[in-house]
Write a protein that holds these residues in place. Structure first.
Motif, PDB file in Angstrom:
ATOM      1  N   GLY A  15      -0.604  -9.613   1.229  1.00  0.00           N
ATOM      2  CA  GLY A  15       0.322  -9.232   0.055  1.00  0.00           C
ATOM      3  C   GLY A  15       1.565 -10.008   0.106  1.00  0.00           C
ATOM      4  N   THR A  82      -4.340  -5.621  -3.195  1.00  0.00           N
ATOM      5  CA  THR A  82      -3.610  -4.192  -3.251  1.00  0.00           C
ATOM      6  C   THR A  82      -2.356  -4.426  -3.324  1.00  0.00           C
ATOM      7  OG1 THR A  82      -5.362  -3.423  -1.844  1.00  0.00           O
ATOM      8  CG2 THR A  82      -3.102  -2.103  -2.038  1.00  0.00           C
ATOM      9  N   ASN A  83      -1.671  -5.594  -2.950  1.00  0.00           N
ATOM     10  CA  ASN A  83      -0.313  -5.661  -2.669  1.00  0.00           C
ATOM     11  C   ASN A  83       0.223  -6.945  -3.224  1.00  0.00           C
ATOM     12  OD1 ASN A  83       0.710  -2.996  -1.670  1.00  0.00           O
ATOM     13  ND2 ASN A  83      -0.485  -3.740   0.096  1.00  0.00           N
ATOM     14  N   ASN A  84      -0.666  -8.030  -4.054  1.00  0.00           N
ATOM     15  CA  ASN A  84      -0.086  -9.071  -4.801  1.00  0.00           C
ATOM     16  C   ASN A  84      -1.091  -9.151  -6.256  1.00  0.00           C
ATOM     17  OD1 ASN A  84      -2.098 -11.368  -4.843  1.00  0.00           O
ATOM     18  ND2 ASN A  84      -1.993 -11.393  -2.670  1.00  0.00           N
ATOM     19  N   THR A 146       2.035  -5.864   5.083  1.00  0.00           N
ATOM     20  CA  THR A 146       2.683  -5.315   3.984  1.00  0.00           C
ATOM     21  C   THR A 146       2.062  -4.102   3.601  1.00  0.00           C
ATOM     22  OG1 THR A 146       2.812  -7.426   3.531  1.00  0.00           O
ATOM     23  CG2 THR A 146       2.801  -6.059   1.548  1.00  0.00           C
ATOM     24  N   GLY A 147       0.628  -3.824   3.872  1.00  0.00           N
ATOM     25  CA  GLY A 147       0.286  -2.543   3.772  1.00  0.00           C
ATOM     26  C   GLY A 147      -0.396  -2.000   5.098  1.00  0.00           C
ATOM     27  N   GLU A 197       0.031   4.729   4.286  1.00  0.00           N
ATOM     28  CA  GLU A 197       0.697   3.319   4.045  1.00  0.00           C
ATOM     29  C   GLU A 197       2.010   3.175   3.794  1.00  0.00           C
ATOM     30  OE1 GLU A 197      -1.818  -0.212   2.432  1.00  0.00           O
ATOM     31  OE2 GLU A 197      -0.579   0.293   0.619  1.00  0.00           O
ATOM     32  N   ARG A 198       2.606   4.496   2.908  1.00  0.00           N
ATOM     33  CA  ARG A 198       4.019   4.702   2.610  1.00  0.00           C
ATOM     34  C   ARG A 198       4.836   4.755   3.675  1.00  0.00           C
ATOM     35  NH1 ARG A 198       3.732   2.640  -2.695  1.00  0.00           N
ATOM     36  NH2 ARG A 198       2.237   3.671  -3.654  1.00  0.00           N
TER      37      ARG A 198
END
Length: 330
Positions: A15, A82-84, A146-147, A197-198
């Motif tokens: 990410g 997922t995160n970018n 990041t995740g 993941e949170r």
């Protein structure tokens, strides 16, 4: 510079960072990496422009093969991270990058390949029996960044192995005590469904810290998660240190859940740069107790060796290993 057929570009894309390296696969299947170059994903509009940046840094030429470890689901006509915001269209990889051969795997699928091939000296013991990972059977691999990445590895009796990517980082978060309940309540204000993941990824330390501060009635400013990690590790902020310990406990809970779900009874491996940075805290925290705290299965959980892989670049090494598995030189 000229390259051989034994060489490829290995890429680990998360990410926040995209890491590139030239990997060489020797005739005996051993893999060596040159010095990695790390680029920030936010500094590049697409993977192609990051690739061009890396090519320029390497003198304008690259091998005609690439293996990409991607933080997100792979497969289909379009791969979304997922995160970018980058996307990759596999059908265009040869044309856009100027390569002949390519492999695309999930980032933790790559890490599981690294676990399969890494020497025993590249692991440190976290909890459970202090013995090597099982030579056969199923192992679970996960790691926060990041995740939260999750994969599993199955070792065959003949020495071969199989790896499967999963999206286990998106299973539901299961609170175990009042502090977990408070963390969940805070997260539920922003997310209808709270995945692990949170709670068990690098940015989650901010919500954990804010939750603990609210419980103690201490007003704290919203701040960058890196600052909280730094203070929590250097001992300058007791509340941040408590947040890091709580993070380690939650990681233990999730690692145990993943092992139960996958049948990873031959061993569990924690991976990722964050896991390595907090290794000393993991050893002293409630990680081990939470890993085992599975009710009727506590005795089974206590029998599982849990390791931390300390290879400096498991994603890059594993991406090259995945390429070797697909294109030969196992």
């Amino acid at each position: 510079m000229s390259y051989t057929q034994n060489q490829l570009v290995s890429v680990d894309i998360g990410g926040t960072h995209a890491r590139f390296v030239i990997a060489t696969i020797d005739d005996d299947g051993s893999i060596t990496l040159d010095e990695p170059i790390t680029l920030h994903t936010e500094d590049h509009a697409s993977f192609q422009t990051a690739w061009q940046d890396y090519r320029e840094q390497k003198g304008g030429t690259l091998p005609d093969a690439v293996s990409m470890a991607i933080a997100g689901p792979v497969g289909g006509d379009v791969i979304r991270f997922t995160n970018n915001p980058w996307i990759i269209r596999p059908a265009l990889v040869r044309e856009k990058l100027g390569v002949e051969r390519y492999t695309i795997v999930n980032d933790f699928e790559a890490v599981a390949h690294a676990v399969a091939r890494a020497d025993e000296s590249e692991f440190i013991h976290l909890t459970g029996p202090d013995k090597p990972l099982a030579p056969t059977g199923r192992l679970s691999v996960l790691g926060p960044g990041t995740g939260l990445g999750v994969a599993h590895l199955y070792r065959e009796p003949d020495g071969t192995y199989r790896v499967s990517a999963t999206e286990g980082g998106h299973i539901d978060f299961a609170p175990l005590d009042q502090i977990d309940d408070a963390i969940l309540a805070r997260l539920r204000k922003r997310h209808n469904r709270v995945s692990v993941e949170r709670v068990v990824a690098g940015p989650a330390i901010s919500d954990i810290y804010q939750t603990l501060a609210a419980m103690e009635g201490k007003p704290v400013a919203d701040e960058d998660d890196i600052a909280i990690w730094t203070r929590g590790q250097d001992g300058s902020d007791s509340l941040a240190a408590a947040a890091v310990d709580r993070f380690c406990m939650s990681l233990g809970s999730v690692a145990g859940d993943i092992a139960l779900a996958q049948g990873g009874f031959g061993g569990v491996v924690i991976a990722g740069g964050l896991g390595y940075r907090i290794r000393e805290t993991l050893l002293k925290s409630g990680f081990a107790e939470r890993f085992k705290a599975k009710g009727r299965f506590q005795e089974l959980m206590a029998s599982i060796p849990v390791k931390l892989i300390i290879h400096p670049q498991p994603g890059l090494f594993g991406a090259a290993a995945a390429f070797a598995s697909e294109h030969g030189k196992n």
